[in-house]
Design an enzyme around this catalytic site. Structure first.
Site, PDB file in Angstrom:
ATOM      1  N   CYS A   1      45.370 -22.683  -4.181  1.00 51.33           N
ATOM      2  CA  CYS A   1      45.275 -22.954  -5.611  1.00 51.33           C
ATOM      3  C   CYS A   1      44.728 -21.778  -6.413  1.00 51.33           C
ATOM      4  O   CYS A   1      44.921 -21.712  -7.628  1.00 51.33           O
ATOM      5  CB  CYS A   1      44.400 -24.186  -5.842  1.00 51.33           C
TER       6      CYS A   1
ATOM      7  N   HIS B   1      34.694 -22.840 -23.758  1.00 48.64           N
ATOM      8  CA  HIS B   1      35.499 -23.824 -23.035  1.00 48.64           C
ATOM      9  C   HIS B   1      35.600 -23.411 -21.569  1.00 48.64           C
ATOM     10  O   HIS B   1      35.607 -22.220 -21.254  1.00 48.64           O
ATOM     11  CB  HIS B   1      36.909 -23.921 -23.631  1.00 48.64           C
TER      12      HIS B   1
ATOM     13  N   HIS C   1      36.171 -13.544  -2.286  1.00 51.74           N
ATOM     14  CA  HIS C   1      36.795 -13.944  -1.024  1.00 51.74           C
ATOM     15  C   HIS C   1      35.719 -14.079   0.050  1.00 51.74           C
ATOM     16  O   HIS C   1      34.969 -13.142   0.306  1.00 51.74           O
ATOM     17  CB  HIS C   1      37.831 -12.894  -0.590  1.00 51.74           C
TER      18      HIS C   1
ATOM     19  N   ASN D   1      46.188 -33.121  -8.935  1.00 48.36           N
ATOM     20  CA  ASN D   1      45.939 -31.722  -8.597  1.00 48.36           C
ATOM     21  C   ASN D   1      47.288 -31.030  -8.431  1.00 48.36           C
ATOM     22  O   ASN D   1      47.961 -31.201  -7.419  1.00 48.36           O
ATOM     23  CB  ASN D   1      45.118 -31.640  -7.307  1.00 48.36           C
TER      24      ASN D   1
END
Length: 509
Positions: free
Chosen positions: A252, A412, A331, A449
């Site tokens: 994702c 936001h 990562h 999702n």
């Protein structure tokens, strides 16, 4: 209590022991450990703070050079006249000085990074024939005959607490008895979503396909030959010298990775348009077995795709919606537990699926903590950074360090719509208000999702409700296998309201 144990919540379960033997009638207790996000407010890793300031210095070197150059030359240049140049220097020396100044100006302009503008984006909305409620999902799971009673009960329990609503989209063929994913099904699904999103985007931006010089597609599970990017080149008849890339296996978070790659390419090729596509093939990642670790994606992942048009044309600033300000990628793949937390594998019967470890929430929490700690020096007000370092230097022992208020950095936030539990934990740890979480929760409820495209459905929600004002900063955060946590910050160049192409608006189909 150790630091590790503090990052878990425990539940004491009382159970009876068989009424036989020396322990007859006695009670024993077992401890069920439930993983959760690490407490962000209990500690801070200075390694990531240092990394953030490293990004700030390396990416804003021209800001440090400019004051020095101005201080050195302006006083002298202000008093300098052509008569002085004629009296003190001959023609060759004068030309040399002018050339040197021009060279310095060139290097200064070259060091100053160009802006990356987001002209517009679109999110694909499947037709109503793909719409499926939670009750219908469970009914079709039972009728399919592909799952045992334990697997059905598990999916029903997960869906109940997922935060997903009754209008998400799934290809119904996955519920057919004995269904096995195929390349044909995957290609059909992604081509429908990608081409639909691109069509709306080109109509909104008025950019011609022949003017697109960079194309990047990311899809985690489906990787075909020819690639998905080649599929788009063929469909749109793009130019023969296009810079085409296909990202796979990154989960994702790959949507923000694709934006990062597009930015680097735009820096290398001036006056260029870049098209970025983020999608996932739900039918190809569907799992038809009974391994509970591999059933979670079935419950959460739904159909979706986004198309984003980026530009580095200076004149596009006047029609663009946003300007890219910061992007940080983290990562954690060097850690074995993080590396193995999400991976594709086969079960004991040879069925392929995406396995999600019980450690994924804790792993994701550590990745998120590292990412926002690195991002902090790039986005936080100077007052918050001074407060943080003052508290860190002069704080008393056994007291928690001051954690900057990230709500001061963004108006936001679009946090990937993973699950209700994950969003609850993030809200608690970052001390975010419901207003900051609204777009993520509404997207999870309405679309589920949708993997790497989720953050764009969330931004579309904010635009539709006229939340985006000129100068507002929007932070998008996404997680992915590896394990990765990526974030990107956009600045609104004008007041934005979503037009009628929004996936949130009902249209006749």
């Amino acid at each position: 209590m150790s630091k590790e144990s503090e990052e878990f919540s425990t539940e004491i379960v009382q159970r009876g022991v068989e009424n036989s033997g020396p322990n007859a009638g006695s009670l024993s207790f077992s401890v069920r450990v439930r993983p959760r996000l690490p407490d962000f407010l209990s500690s801070v890793n200075l390694k990531y703070v240092k990394l953030g300031y490293g990004y700030l210095i390396s990416h804003r070197l021209y800001l440090l050079l400019a004051p020095t150059l101005l201080a050195a030359f302006i006083p002298h240049i202000g008093k300098f006249t052509w008569e002085n140049l004629y009296e003190k220097y001959n023609l060759i020396e004068a030309l040399f000085i002018i050339g040197l100044l021009c060279l310095m100006l060139y290097f200064y302009i070259d060091l100053t990074p160009g802006s990356t503008y987001l002209l517009d984006f679109s999110c694909f909305r499947p037709s109503n024939e793909y719409k499926i409620s939670k009750a219908e999902f469970i009914e079709l799971v039972k009728k399919s005959g592909n799952f045992n009673d334990a697997a059905i009960e598990f999916q029903e329990r997960v869906l109940k607490k997922s935060g997903i609503g009754d209008e998400t989209y799934l290809p119904r063929r996955v519920f057919h008895p004995g269904y096995r994913s195929s390349l044909k099904d995957g290609r059909q699904e992604v081509s429908m979503m990608m081409f639909g999103a691109i069509k709306d985007l080109l109509a909104a931006t008025k950019v011609k396909p022949k003017d697109i010089r960079i194309l990047i597609v990311n899809c985690g599970m489906l990787n075909t030959t020819p690639s998905l990017s080649s599929m788009i080149v063929n469909h749109l008849k793009l130019r023969h010298d296009i810079h085409s890339f296909n990202l796979g296996g990154m989960g994702c978070a790959a949507g923000i990775t694709a934006i990062d790659l597009a930015k680097d390419l735009l820096d290398a090729y001036p006056r260029t348009y870049a098209l970025v596509i983020s999608t996932e093939a739900v039918s190809y990642s569907w799992y038809g077995g009974n391994d509970t670790d591999m059933l979670l994606p079935n419950c959460f992942f739904r159909m979706g795709a986004s198309a984003i048009m980026l530009s580095n044309f200076h004149l596009d600033r006047w029609r663009a919606k946003y300007e890219l300000k910061q992007l940080v990628r983290t990562h954690k793949g060097m850690d074995n537990r993080s590396y193995k937390s999400i991976h594709q594998r086969e079960d004991s019967e040879g069925r392929k699926g995406l396995s999600v470890s019980k450690d994924v929430i804790e792993v994701g929490g550590h990745a998120l903590k590292a990412n926002i700690t690195t991002l902090g020096p790039l986005v936080l007000p100077v007052s918050e950074q001074v407060h943080f370092f003052t508290n860190l230097i002069f704080k008393k022992k056994k007291t928690k360090p001051y954690i900057p208020d990230y709500k001061l950095a963004f108006e936001h936030m679009c946090i990937q719509a993973t699950s209700k539990k994950v969003l609850d934990e993030i809200q608690k740890n970052l001390e975010l208000t419901e207003e900051y979480m609204e777009a993520s929760r509404k997207t999870l409820e309405r679309f589920g999702n949708t993997s790497s495209s989720s953050i764009w459905y969330e931004l579309a929600y904010l635009e539709l409700n006229s939340r985006i004002k000129k100068g507002d900063r929007v932070c998008q955060i996404a997680f992915g296998s590896g394990f990765m946590c990526n974030s990107v910050v956009w600045k609104a160049l004008r007041n934005v309201r979503r037009p009628n192409i929004s996936p949130w608006i009902e249209v006749d189909q």
